[in-house]
Design a protein around this motif. Structure first.
Motif, mmCIF file in Angstrom:
data_model
loop_
_atom_site.group_PDB
_atom_site.id
_atom_site.type_symbol
_atom_site.label_atom_id
_atom_site.label_comp_id
_atom_site.label_asym_id
_atom_site.label_seq_id
_atom_site.Cartn_x
_atom_site.Cartn_y
_atom_site.Cartn_z
ATOM 1 N N GLU A 434 49.935 -54.674 -42.520
ATOM 2 C CA GLU A 434 49.780 -53.498 -43.374
ATOM 3 C C GLU A 434 48.868 -52.468 -42.715
ATOM 4 O O GLU A 434 47.843 -52.821 -42.128
ATOM 5 N N HIS A 435 49.263 -51.209 -42.834
ATOM 6 C CA HIS A 435 48.393 -50.071 -42.524
ATOM 7 C C HIS A 435 48.293 -49.243 -43.798
ATOM 8 O O HIS A 435 49.310 -48.879 -44.398
ATOM 9 N N THR A 436 47.061 -48.930 -44.221
ATOM 10 C CA THR A 436 46.855 -48.215 -45.475
ATOM 11 C C THR A 436 45.855 -47.081 -45.290
ATOM 12 O O THR A 436 44.808 -47.258 -44.666
ATOM 13 N N ALA A 437 46.188 -45.902 -45.832
ATOM 14 C CA ALA A 437 45.284 -44.759 -45.863
ATOM 15 C C ALA A 437 45.146 -44.304 -47.310
ATOM 16 O O ALA A 437 46.128 -44.303 -48.068
ATOM 17 N N GLN A 438 43.929 -43.901 -47.686
ATOM 18 C CA GLN A 438 43.680 -43.583 -49.095
ATOM 19 C C GLN A 438 42.615 -42.501 -49.213
ATOM 20 O O GLN A 438 41.693 -42.420 -48.410
ATOM 21 N N ILE A 439 42.753 -41.653 -50.260
ATOM 22 C CA ILE A 439 41.748 -40.648 -50.597
ATOM 23 C C ILE A 439 41.477 -40.735 -52.093
ATOM 24 O O ILE A 439 42.406 -40.870 -52.893
ATOM 25 N N ASP A 440 40.179 -40.730 -52.468
ATOM 26 C CA ASP A 440 39.780 -40.824 -53.866
ATOM 27 C C ASP A 440 38.769 -39.732 -54.184
ATOM 28 O O ASP A 440 37.896 -39.424 -53.368
ATOM 29 N N TYR A 441 38.881 -39.178 -55.407
ATOM 30 C CA TYR A 441 37.939 -38.171 -55.877
ATOM 31 C C TYR A 441 37.501 -38.544 -57.288
ATOM 32 O O TYR A 441 38.330 -38.858 -58.154
ATOM 33 N N VAL A 442 36.185 -38.523 -57.523
ATOM 34 C CA VAL A 442 35.619 -38.889 -58.822
ATOM 35 C C VAL A 442 34.724 -37.748 -59.298
ATOM 36 O O VAL A 442 33.902 -37.233 -58.538
ATOM 37 N N ASN A 443 34.869 -37.371 -60.573
ATOM 38 C CA ASN A 443 34.061 -36.287 -61.139
ATOM 39 C C ASN A 443 33.714 -36.608 -62.592
ATOM 40 O O ASN A 443 34.559 -36.513 -63.478
ATOM 41 N N PRO A 444 32.470 -36.982 -62.873
ATOM 42 C CA PRO A 444 32.025 -37.130 -64.264
ATOM 43 C C PRO A 444 31.589 -35.763 -64.793
ATOM 44 O O PRO A 444 30.489 -35.289 -64.489
ATOM 45 N N PHE A 445 32.432 -35.108 -65.558
ATOM 46 C CA PHE A 445 32.141 -33.757 -66.015
ATOM 47 C C PHE A 445 30.845 -33.707 -66.820
ATOM 48 O O PHE A 445 30.017 -32.826 -66.640
ATOM 49 N N ASN A 446 30.680 -34.683 -67.712
ATOM 50 C CA ASN A 446 29.457 -34.808 -68.500
ATOM 51 C C ASN A 446 29.432 -36.212 -69.082
ATOM 52 O O ASN A 446 30.203 -37.084 -68.663
ATOM 53 N N SER A 447 28.542 -36.447 -70.045
ATOM 54 C CA SER A 447 28.410 -37.793 -70.607
ATOM 55 C C SER A 447 29.591 -38.187 -71.476
ATOM 56 O O SER A 447 29.739 -39.357 -71.838
ATOM 57 N N VAL A 448 30.473 -37.219 -71.803
ATOM 58 C CA VAL A 448 31.611 -37.498 -72.682
ATOM 59 C C VAL A 448 32.900 -37.634 -71.885
ATOM 60 O O VAL A 448 33.717 -38.526 -72.138
ATOM 61 N N HIS A 449 33.114 -36.775 -70.887
ATOM 62 C CA HIS A 449 34.378 -36.720 -70.158
ATOM 63 C C HIS A 449 34.196 -37.169 -68.701
ATOM 64 O O HIS A 449 33.199 -36.819 -68.049
ATOM 65 N N TYR A 450 35.186 -37.927 -68.216
ATOM 66 C CA TYR A 450 35.143 -38.467 -66.860
ATOM 67 C C TYR A 450 36.564 -38.479 -66.314
ATOM 68 O O TYR A 450 37.524 -38.799 -67.016
ATOM 69 N N MET A 451 36.717 -38.125 -65.018
ATOM 70 C CA MET A 451 38.034 -38.085 -64.411
ATOM 71 C C MET A 451 37.960 -38.607 -62.984
ATOM 72 O O MET A 451 36.980 -38.359 -62.272
#
Length: 820
Positions: A434-451
């Motif tokens: 297997e060869h695998t490439a990946q990109i991840d982005y995390v953004n906690p907008f505030n204490s209520v919303h997270y993406m």
């Protein structure tokens, strides 16, 4: 006589346990209750910190109040103590008390707390964190806030984690299931997933920050149908120092040794782990039978034999990090795993007609070698933004799993056999790369919303080269073109995911979707007319809802769709004809299996009692099933997307700590399964259940005693059913030297039975078959570990990395079968 001995032993143990629990009540204790001074309501889950006045920086006990604000803690010895009770938004309560031989119990009565006005004005107050925290999709246990982590291994600390059970032989279950993955800092660890107890036994707990039990994996994980994830979060403190742990294990079936070490050189931090295991198991026994309803002359087939298995396996890994600056981090890891097992087997086969008159018979002698391994390399770059919790991660992973099987089969005492039985040999080389490439982005907008969101690309190659040789009339081994096969399957998988999470008061929600496109290219060197290409798409949704019923109870509901891509042993078309009456082969035309899971979970936990109840309903419309059929008197065994199944399961996990030195845990489950196959004209259904119980007790002289046992009722499958089983064991251990750096354990299991037997039965319209296998079960031995040095650092990790867990493993050659 054996049952009387076991009953006598069990009675003595529990009598001793009860007497010891009463004896513990006379030891040194502090107790009380915490309430609000205005409302007079109890304060649940306030953090307790107890220290000796002569060493105020080293807590001797760290715990939380129960759901009614009460606490009762055992103390190690006499002395002057200070109790601090902290709770968010409340003033810290401080009480001093003294324990003497004449005053063994300090009853502090009712303690009062009130709102902290300064905190309410926005002034930050630092307080001790609770040990246990529940979130919408996981439960976390804070290892670094538990004083026992200074001297214990991670495996020992794992016994305290909710939803996790470790028996006397260090076998691990997560949420009542042994089917789980192990991640380290959010990325998969092949070594730990394959050998969790060996690796975690060599990992010092003071290198671990917390352990997360992820019960409902979201869209960011590959859509593989696993029961849960055990995520180990390591510390990232920047200090100098080193730590090394050495250990060895010897028992009646083999020996093993391991080493773990961590060291920092400048900005580079390295950690390494290595283990070697040798096994020489006593001979196993087997017998089987088959009744062919379509024949009168060749009606009954009977086989009986035995086999001897021995070999070794070893694994190791190294991980490192380089911190460019406070916002940029590079990490890498490499691991290797491999082993070789030799098997010698002999069996006698007899065929009879419908009146049990023997028609023919022969003796089979088989000598085989199974070599297996895994090599993996990871590299990650993480950029953290100025907002806390926001980061971007780029990752690459290479993984290769080579396997080689050789078997030499010949026949003796051949009598009236109506078909040819030539000496035969095959060499089957296979691997998955297997060869695998990946990109991840995390953004906690505030204490209520997270993406969070990400993309992933995998190129996977399944390869098999099976060479078959038969002895010709001149006594020479000659290659057989008809039986040999060369097969290559390439997969290109492109995936994208997005998760959104909402936390509002007592309500929580997490929704996600994952899209996966798979392109497959299959080639057969010896049969090019079978070459084909195919592509298919999968959209995998997930939804989790949670509601806090109180400070200690949570109700969750979830829906998950999971897919299982067949592994190489399901796909490999190589025909194993070493048993001429029963031929096995894979199916390269298998499709992805899709499972839909609906679940509801209730959990409550406290310092004394924890409970998790989980109800799930799973249905699969194109399940990959192993099935059998008769073809001109020969039983053929293969796989197909021929199953439709429905399964309803209720699982219960409980943990009770009646005292600081006693722990009782229980895992129980029951389910009803219904299997159907229109293609095979088969239908089967039934109930099954399992139970596991564990009692752990610290007895005089600081000895730790563990008694465990469990079993299962027969299970059902598409064309038959399996057998019930039971097991039991005992473990006794003690720590020595300064800071308990030397640990010695004695263990024994199934001491009153030499073999465990497992029976399976298959029933179809054309035949009925059964098999009974007996494996050595009696096990006893000694384990020793020694830790030296002072660990001051741990490899710093990126927050995201690659995890490939979408493949359904299986087949007779999977490595897990060699290490049981």
């Amino acid at each position: 006589m054996r049952h009387k001995t076991l009953a006598h032993f069990t009675g003595i143990f529990f009598t001793f346990l009860i007497l010891n629990v009463f004896h513990l009540q006379a030891q040194y204790t502090v107790k009380g209750i915490l309430v609000d001074s205005l409302t007079h309501e109890s304060e649940p889950y306030a953090t307790l910190r107890i220290t000796l006045d002569k060493s105020p920086d080293k807590p001797v006990r760290l715990n939380v109040t129960d759901t009614k604000g009460r606490f009762q803690e055992k103390l190690p010895h006499t002395g002057n103590y200070t109790l601090q009770i902290t709770s968010v938004g409340k003033r810290t309560v401080v009480r001093r008390f003294t324990i003497t031989d004449s005053k063994r119990v300090a009853d502090l009565g009712t303690l009062y707390t009130c709102d902290d006005a300064q905190m309410l004005k926005g002034v930050e107050v630092v307080a001790q964190k609770p040990l246990v925290k529940a979130e919408i999709d996981k439960i976390s246990y804070s290892i670094e806030d538990d004083p026992d982590s200074k001297t214990n291994t991670t495996l020992e600390m794992l016994r305290k984690v909710p939803l996790v059970t470790v028996d006397g032989e260090d076998n691990i279950q997560v949420n009542g299931s042994s089917n789980f993955k192990v991640h380290v800092n959010g990325k998969p660890n092949t070594l730990m997933s394959n050998n969790p107890k060996e690796v975690l036994r060599s990992l010092p707990a003071n290198s671990v920050k917390s352990i997360e039990v992820i019960t409902e994996p979201g869209a960011k994980y590959d859509a593989e149908g696993i029961g849960g994830i055990l995520n180990i979060i390591t510390t990232d403190t920047k200090m100098q120092g080193y730590n090394v742990t050495l250990g060895a294990n010897a028992n009646n079936m083999g020996i093993s040794g391991y080493a773990y070490g961590t060291v920092q050189v400048g900005k580079f931090t390295l950690t390494g782990n290595y283990s070697y295991n040798y096994q020489d198991q006593p001979r196993s026994l087997s017998e089987s039978g088959r009744e062919d309803f379509t024949s009168t002359d060749y009606r009954h087939l009977s086989t009986g034999g035995s086999s001897k298995n021995k070999g070794n396996f070893q694994f190791g890994n190294i991980e490192g990090s380089y911190e460019i600056d406070t916002l940029n981090l590079i990490t890498f890891s490499a691991n290797i795993f491999g082993g070789k097992f030799d098997t010698q087997g002999d069996s006698h086969t007899s065929m009879s007609d419908h009146e049990w008159n023997e028609r023919y018979s022969y003796l089979t002698r088989n000598r085989s070698t199974n070599q297996f391994g895994n090599i993996g390399v990871n590299a990650d770059y993480q950029h953290s933004f100025k907002k806390k919790g926001e980061y971007l991660t780029l990752s690459y992973k290479f993984n290769n799993s080579p396997n080689n099987n050789e078997a030499d089969t010949y026949y003796d005492e051949v009598k009236d056999v109506p078909f040819s039985l030539p000496h035969q040999y095959f060499d089957n080389e296979a691997h998955t790369a297997e060869h695998t490439a990946q990109i991840d982005y995390v953004n906690p907008f505030n204490s209520v919303h997270y993406m969070d969101a990400g993309m992933k690309y995998i190129y996977r190659e399944n390869y098999s080269d099976s060479q078959y040789f038969l002895e010709n009339a001149q006594g020479e081994m000659e290659a057989s073109q008809n039986l040999s096969s060369k097969y290559q399957q390439g997969q290109h998988i492109l995936a994208a995911y997005a998760d959104y999470q909402l936390k509002w008061k007592k309500f929580g929600a997490k929704a996600g979707v994952r899209y996966e496109h798979t392109f497959m290219d299959v080639e057969y060197d010896y049969m090019p007319e079978r070459n084909f290409k195919a592509g298919f798409d999968d959209v995998v949704p997930t939804l989790n809802l949670s509601y806090m019923l109180g400070m200690s109870a949570t109700l969750r509901a979830n829906y998950n769709m999971r897919i299982n891509r067949p592994g190489i042993w399901y796909l490999n078309p190589f025909r194993d004809t070493s048993n001429p009456t029963s031929v096995s082969y894979g199916n390269p035309d298998l499709d992805t299996e899709k499972a839909h899971i609906l679940g509801m979970t209730f959990n409550t936990f406290s310092a004394k009692f924890s409970l998790n109840a989980n109800l799930t309903y799973t249905f699969i419309n194109n399940g990959i099933e192993r099935y059998s059929f008769m073809n001109n008197g020969v039983q053929e065994n293969t796989y197909g997307n021929v199953g439709k199944s429905q399964r309803t399961r209720l699982a219960l996990w409980m943990n009770w700590n009646p005292g600081s030195t006693t722990r009782l845990s229980l895992n129980a489950g029951g389910d009803y399964a219904d299997y159907k196959s229109k293609e095979l004209n088969s239908h089967n259904s039934g109930f099954s259940g399992n139970l596991f119980a564990n009692v752990q007790q610290t007895i005089p002289w600081e000895l730790r005693l563990s008694l465990y046992g469990g079993g299962s009722t027969p299970y059902v499958s598409l064309q038959g059913k399996g057998s019930s089983y039971y097991y039991y064991g005992i473990n006794l251990s003690r720590s020595f030297l300064k800071e308990k750096r030397l640990n010695i354990s004695l263990f024994a299991s199934s001491i009153f039975q030499k073999y465990n037997s497992y029976r399976n039965e298959t029933v179809t319209d054309t035949f009925r078959s059964w098999s009974n296998s007996s494996y050595p079960s009696r096990r006893y031995g000694i384990s020793i570990s020694w830790r030296f040095g002072e660990l001051k650092t741990q490899v710093k990790k990126t927050q995201r990395s690659i995890t490939n867990d979408d493949v359904k493993a299986g087949g007779d050659n999977k490595t897990g079968g060699a290490m049981q």
